[in-house]
Motif scaffolding. Sequence first.
Motif, PDB file in Angstrom:
ATOM      1  N   ILE A  27      -9.251  -4.932   0.993  1.00  0.00           N
ATOM      2  CA  ILE A  27     -10.528  -4.821   0.461  1.00  0.00           C
ATOM      3  C   ILE A  27     -11.521  -4.366   1.506  1.00  0.00           C
ATOM      4  CG2 ILE A  27     -12.566  -5.771  -0.647  1.00  0.00           C
ATOM      5  CD1 ILE A  27     -10.351  -7.934  -1.749  1.00  0.00           C
ATOM      6  N   CYS A  28     -11.608  -5.081   2.820  1.00  0.00           N
ATOM      7  CA  CYS A  28     -12.427  -4.493   3.961  1.00  0.00           C
ATOM      8  C   CYS A  28     -12.084  -2.948   4.350  1.00  0.00           C
ATOM      9  CB  CYS A  28     -12.462  -5.455   4.989  1.00  0.00           C
ATOM     10  SG  CYS A  28     -13.493  -6.929   4.627  1.00  0.00           S
ATOM     11  N   ARG A  29     -10.704  -2.825   4.386  1.00  0.00           N
ATOM     12  CA  ARG A  29     -10.447  -1.338   4.766  1.00  0.00           C
ATOM     13  C   ARG A  29     -10.985  -0.344   3.953  1.00  0.00           C
ATOM     14  NH1 ARG A  29      -5.407  -3.688   5.460  1.00  0.00           N
ATOM     15  NH2 ARG A  29      -4.360  -2.658   3.936  1.00  0.00           N
ATOM     16  N   LYS A  30     -10.907  -0.652   2.536  1.00  0.00           N
ATOM     17  CA  LYS A  30     -11.362   0.367   1.660  1.00  0.00           C
ATOM     18  C   LYS A  30     -12.896   0.338   1.729  1.00  0.00           C
ATOM     19  CE  LYS A  30      -7.593   0.128  -1.854  1.00  0.00           C
ATOM     20  NZ  LYS A  30      -7.011   1.339  -1.418  1.00  0.00           N
ATOM     21  N   ALA A  31     -13.738  -0.816   1.948  1.00  0.00           N
ATOM     22  CA  ALA A  31     -15.029  -0.944   1.735  1.00  0.00           C
ATOM     23  C   ALA A  31     -15.756  -0.084   2.781  1.00  0.00           C
ATOM     24  CB  ALA A  31     -15.701  -2.077   1.866  1.00  0.00           C
ATOM     25  N   THR A  32     -14.670  -0.132   4.384  1.00  0.00           N
ATOM     26  CA  THR A  32     -15.141   0.682   5.394  1.00  0.00           C
ATOM     27  C   THR A  32     -14.876   1.843   5.607  1.00  0.00           C
ATOM     28  OG1 THR A  32     -13.543  -0.522   6.856  1.00  0.00           O
ATOM     29  CG2 THR A  32     -15.732  -1.726   6.398  1.00  0.00           C
ATOM     30  N   CYS A  73     -26.884   7.010   0.841  1.00  0.00           N
ATOM     31  CA  CYS A  73     -25.872   7.492   1.759  1.00  0.00           C
ATOM     32  C   CYS A  73     -24.485   6.548   1.752  1.00  0.00           C
ATOM     33  CB  CYS A  73     -26.483   7.457   3.376  1.00  0.00           C
ATOM     34  SG  CYS A  73     -26.506   5.861   4.103  1.00  0.00           S
ATOM     35  N   GLY A  74     -24.614   5.580   1.060  1.00  0.00           N
ATOM     36  CA  GLY A  74     -23.059   4.678   0.982  1.00  0.00           C
ATOM     37  C   GLY A  74     -22.787   3.898   2.058  1.00  0.00           C
ATOM     38  N   SER A  75     -23.762   3.889   3.171  1.00  0.00           N
ATOM     39  CA  SER A  75     -23.234   3.107   4.407  1.00  0.00           C
ATOM     40  C   SER A  75     -23.340   1.767   4.001  1.00  0.00           C
ATOM     41  CB  SER A  75     -23.866   3.481   5.573  1.00  0.00           C
ATOM     42  OG  SER A  75     -25.178   3.598   5.655  1.00  0.00           O
ATOM     43  N   PRO A  76     -22.576   0.677   4.576  1.00  0.00           N
ATOM     44  CA  PRO A  76     -22.537  -0.463   4.533  1.00  0.00           C
ATOM     45  C   PRO A  76     -23.891  -0.967   5.084  1.00  0.00           C
ATOM     46  CG  PRO A  76     -20.512   0.058   5.188  1.00  0.00           C
ATOM     47  CD  PRO A  76     -21.361   1.063   5.365  1.00  0.00           C
ATOM     48  N   VAL A  77     -24.580  -2.074   4.426  1.00  0.00           N
ATOM     49  CA  VAL A  77     -25.797  -2.823   4.973  1.00  0.00           C
ATOM     50  C   VAL A  77     -25.586  -4.268   4.853  1.00  0.00           C
ATOM     51  CG1 VAL A  77     -27.367  -0.811   4.664  1.00  0.00           C
ATOM     52  CG2 VAL A  77     -27.049  -2.498   2.972  1.00  0.00           C
ATOM     53  N   LYS A 105     -10.013 -12.901  14.450  1.00  0.00           N
ATOM     54  CA  LYS A 105      -9.702 -11.514  13.441  1.00  0.00           C
ATOM     55  C   LYS A 105      -8.919 -12.369  12.300  1.00  0.00           C
ATOM     56  CE  LYS A 105      -9.146  -8.400  17.415  1.00  0.00           C
ATOM     57  NZ  LYS A 105      -8.330  -7.108  17.511  1.00  0.00           N
ATOM     58  N   LEU A 106      -9.253 -12.000  11.070  1.00  0.00           N
ATOM     59  CA  LEU A 106      -8.822 -12.419   9.917  1.00  0.00           C
ATOM     60  C   LEU A 106      -7.705 -11.376   9.243  1.00  0.00           C
ATOM     61  CD1 LEU A 106     -12.237 -13.132   8.644  1.00  0.00           C
ATOM     62  CD2 LEU A 106     -10.748 -14.729   9.760  1.00  0.00           C
ATOM     63  N   HIS A 107      -6.995 -12.109   8.344  1.00  0.00           N
ATOM     64  CA  HIS A 107      -5.960 -11.090   7.430  1.00  0.00           C
ATOM     65  C   HIS A 107      -5.108 -10.300   8.220  1.00  0.00           C
ATOM     66  CE1 HIS A 107      -7.290 -12.815   3.940  1.00  0.00           C
ATOM     67  NE2 HIS A 107      -8.697 -12.643   4.326  1.00  0.00           N
ATOM     68  N   LEU A 108      -4.489 -10.481   9.532  1.00  0.00           N
ATOM     69  CA  LEU A 108      -3.552  -9.808  10.163  1.00  0.00           C
ATOM     70  C   LEU A 108      -2.430  -9.589   9.290  1.00  0.00           C
ATOM     71  CD1 LEU A 108      -4.348 -10.979  13.840  1.00  0.00           C
ATOM     72  CD2 LEU A 108      -5.225  -8.901  12.821  1.00  0.00           C
ATOM     73  N   ASN A 109      -1.867 -10.517   8.601  1.00  0.00           N
ATOM     74  CA  ASN A 109      -0.607 -10.343   7.782  1.00  0.00           C
ATOM     75  C   ASN A 109      -0.946  -8.943   6.829  1.00  0.00           C
ATOM     76  OD1 ASN A 109       0.679 -12.088   9.049  1.00  0.00           O
ATOM     77  ND2 ASN A 109       0.423 -13.536   7.541  1.00  0.00           N
ATOM     78  N   SER A 110      -2.108  -8.629   6.539  1.00  0.00           N
ATOM     79  CA  SER A 110      -2.238  -7.483   5.659  1.00  0.00           C
ATOM     80  C   SER A 110      -2.777  -6.238   6.364  1.00  0.00           C
ATOM     81  CB  SER A 110      -3.009  -7.732   4.413  1.00  0.00           C
ATOM     82  OG  SER A 110      -4.362  -8.138   4.644  1.00  0.00           O
ATOM     83  N   ARG A 111      -2.568  -6.352   7.743  1.00  0.00           N
ATOM     84  CA  ARG A 111      -3.280  -5.002   8.510  1.00  0.00           C
ATOM     85  C   ARG A 111      -2.350  -4.084   8.329  1.00  0.00           C
ATOM     86  NH1 ARG A 111      -2.639  -6.018  15.114  1.00  0.00           N
ATOM     87  NH2 ARG A 111      -4.447  -4.532  15.852  1.00  0.00           N
ATOM     88  N   ALA A 112      -3.145  -3.054   8.488  1.00  0.00           N
ATOM     89  CA  ALA A 112      -2.638  -1.645   8.113  1.00  0.00           C
ATOM     90  C   ALA A 112      -1.760  -1.337   9.240  1.00  0.00           C
ATOM     91  CB  ALA A 112      -3.851  -0.732   8.241  1.00  0.00           C
ATOM     92  N   GLN A 113      -0.687  -0.530   8.675  1.00  0.00           N
ATOM     93  CA  GLN A 113       0.589  -0.299   9.667  1.00  0.00           C
ATOM     94  C   GLN A 113      -0.061   0.783  10.724  1.00  0.00           C
ATOM     95  OE1 GLN A 113       1.417   3.287   9.089  1.00  0.00           O
ATOM     96  NE2 GLN A 113       2.551   3.211  10.915  1.00  0.00           N
ATOM     97  N   TRP A 114      -1.050   1.501  10.340  1.00  0.00           N
ATOM     98  CA  TRP A 114      -1.303   2.547  11.486  1.00  0.00           C
ATOM     99  C   TRP A 114      -2.541   1.961  12.333  1.00  0.00           C
ATOM    100  CZ3 TRP A 114      -6.593   2.641  10.281  1.00  0.00           C
ATOM    101  CH2 TRP A 114      -6.918   2.560   8.765  1.00  0.00           C
ATOM    102  N   ASP A 115      -2.946   0.555  12.112  1.00  0.00           N
ATOM    103  CA  ASP A 115      -3.715  -0.298  13.037  1.00  0.00           C
ATOM    104  C   ASP A 115      -3.155  -0.809  14.062  1.00  0.00           C
ATOM    105  OD1 ASP A 115      -5.747  -1.782  14.097  1.00  0.00           O
ATOM    106  OD2 ASP A 115      -5.866  -3.071  12.404  1.00  0.00           O
TER     107      ASP A 115
END
Length: 143
Positions: A27-32, A73-77, A105-115
């Motif tokens: 969810i955070c990956r998609k939001a950012t 502009c859509g940037s997070p605030v 650091k949270l949710h490392l089990n769902s960390r993106a493969q490219w991270d």
Amino acid sequence: NGQCSCGAIGYKFSADSLRAYQCHCSICRKATCSAFSTTLLAPENSFEWTHGEKLVSSYSKEGGYKVSFCSLCGSPVPNKFRNFPLYSVPVGSIDTPQVINVVVKLHLNSRAQWDQDSFDGKSFPEMPTLSEILELLHVSAKP
């Protein structure tokens, strides 16, 4: 002090500690649109919108996730952190951050493969030419 990308929304806060967390959930990956979000929590009594608060839009999910963003502009605030007397502040929106330490650091089990923690690719101290980027990506801009 901080603001959105277009400068229409601004805020200021003070905090005793500039300790942040990074969340690697999908969810955070998609939001950012990045590998993770980096956030710190500011006391509500030290947080103030300086301008543009009416332009803040928000999206919430069951379970407590909430993201606020500039409707232009859509940037997070920043947004109110659940029912606590805190504001969740996206570190990237801070104009002149002092030393901010990522301590969780949270949710490392769902960390993106490219991270990746290590990086073997090419690095640039400033923006390279477009042709250099395209060459490294093996992409042609020719029609």
